[in-house]
Design an enzyme around this catalytic site. Structure first.
Site, mmCIF file in Angstrom:
data_model
loop_
_atom_site.group_PDB
_atom_site.id
_atom_site.type_symbol
_atom_site.label_atom_id
_atom_site.label_comp_id
_atom_site.label_asym_id
_atom_site.label_seq_id
_atom_site.Cartn_x
_atom_site.Cartn_y
_atom_site.Cartn_z
ATOM 1 C CD GLU A 36 -5.521 4.464 -1.733
ATOM 2 O OE1 GLU A 36 -5.813 4.856 -0.597
ATOM 3 O OE2 GLU A 36 -6.308 3.838 -2.447
ATOM 4 C CE1 TYR B 96 -3.660 2.560 0.916
ATOM 5 C CE2 TYR B 96 -1.906 3.536 2.235
ATOM 6 C CZ TYR B 96 -3.148 3.620 1.627
ATOM 7 O OH TYR B 96 -3.878 4.779 1.734
#
Ligand code: ADP
Ligand code: MG
Length: 394
Positions: free
Chosen positions: A204, A116
């Site tokens: 992201e 992530y």
């Protein structure tokens, strides 16, 4: 403004982030053509909506999953046919879901690990806030709750040069070594550069996958752009309409009206964002619910007021319209004229409450009184809110 995955991936690929090959399709046949061109199976078909959680999402008709692996090009066509035109509901869309107008067809990566990685603003530090975790993937929200120590965080100051050692320090904290550390640092640098260059507020990648050959791949990408910067991102403005799903918001956007749709019954037309928020607050205080936020701006003219009415009147729950104008730069007589003219063209099917105050208010009131407009006048905001709420109850 949120960019769809395919636009975000185009940006990232340009900045040097490794993105698996993909193509965009708006019809099953186009998806098939992309699959043939990629000339490689398996392939992944992914619904393009402005929300995450697609992998675990479900379509309104019961079809499971907005991210599907396909073994053949024919299967790509079938899956695209299921997704396109459907409404995808995910943990992030709310129960109404979002319509799927495009899919991407992309190479499938043999995933060994999912990372992530996200960049946002830290307003208090005037810096970019980078967060990473080795436990990326579709369970990231649960991991953030249950295992917050699995995240590494670091801020990068905007007015300082980007030193490679800082990037490597971050990668090392995530546990990367040797070639992986160098590769990861390069990706982070590209992301930081993309973030700054495009005036992003969020960038992201989840997951940033590692494959069997130890290569990194951005498998998903989410970028939000600061709307106030769109004047200098010509190429991005064209995507502005792609992620607005509320029909009133879409109309407002095309007319240049500052509008956010809400679920109440009192349509608000106000000048100034602060006054618009105060109006919503005071309605709430008297038990009313606004149908929208609408700021006609400091220099609204008849044309803008007309457009604003058009958007307001198309709201399905509308019971009352409340106009709250505080004329500072704006002259009350001009706005009164604009209201009278606009309502001649757009007959109202709901009661209208008007509160006018400020520059040339006397002249404004005279214009309203002389007109044939049906309305209830209020001397101040409190009275206006009470009257609007009463009219809803009636
Ligand atoms: P979302 O975050 O909206 O659920 P993602 O693009 O992150 O959508 O996809 C969900 C999951 O599907 C990923 O975590 C990954 O495991 C898998 N996935 C996505 N794209 C690919 C791909 N190109 N190859 C292999 N697996 C993929
Ligand atoms: Mg994802």
């Amino acid at each position: 403004m949120n960019l769809l995955e395919y636009v975000a991936k185009e940006i990232l690929a340009r900045e040097g982030v490794p993105v698996p090959q993909f193509g965009v399709a708006s019809s099953p046949d186009e998806a098939f053509d992309v699959a043939v061109k990629l000339n490689k199976t398996p392939l992944v078909v992914k619904a393009q909506i402005a929300a995450g959680g697609r992998g675990k999402g479900r379509f309104a008709d019961g079809y499971e999953g907005g991210v599907k692996i396909c073994k053949t090009t024919e299967e790509v066509r079938e899956v695209a046919a299921k997704m396109l035109g459907g409404i995808l509901v995910t943990a992030q869309t709310g129960p109404v879901g979002q319509p799927v107008r495009k899919v991407i067809v992309t190479e499938s990566v043999n995933i060994v690990e999912e990372i992530y990685l996200s960049l946002t603003y830290s307003y208090s530090e005037a810096a970019i806030w980078v967060m990473g975790s080795r436990l990326g993937g579709v369970e990231i929200e649960r991991i953030a709750l249950e295992n917050p120590q699995a995240f590494v965080k670091k801020t990068f100051l905007l007015d300082q040069p980007l030193w490679d050692f800082q990037l490597r320090e971050f990668g090392a904290q995530l546990g990367f070594k040797s070639k992986s550390l160098v590769d990861f640092s390069k990706i982070l640098k590209s992301l930081l550069q993309a973030f700054i260059k495009h005036d992003a507020t969020l960038c992201e990648i989840n997951p940033l996958a590692i494959d069997r050959e130890n290569r990194f791949w951005a498998l998903d990408a989410k970028i939000s752009i600061d709307d106030n910067s769109l004047f200098r991102h010509d190429g991005l403005s064209t995507y502005r309409f792609e992620t607005v799903y509320d029909s009133q918001e879409l109309e407002a956007l095309s007319h240049g009206v500052n509008y956010v749709g809400l679920d109440g019954q009192i349509g608000c037309l106000v000048n100034g964002a602060g006054l618009a928020m105060a109006t919503m607050d005071i309605l709430d205080r008297f038990g009313g619910r606004p149908a929208n936020f609408l700021d006609v701006g400091g220099g609204a003219d008849q044309n803008q007021v007309e457009k604003a009415f058009r958007v307001l009147l198309s709201h399905p729950n509308l019971k009352v319209i409340l106009i709250n104008i505080f004329g500072g730069i704006m002259r009350c007589d001009l706005i009164a004229e604009a209201i009278v003219e606009a309502t001649k063209k757009q007959p109202l099917h709901v009661p209208l409450v008007i509160r006018l105050e400020g520059t040339r208010v006397k002249e404004g009131k005279e214009i309203l009184e002389k007109s044939s407009l049906q309305y209830v006048f209020a001397e101040d905001l409190e009275e206006a809110a009470k009257k609007a709420v009463n009219l809803v109850e009636k």
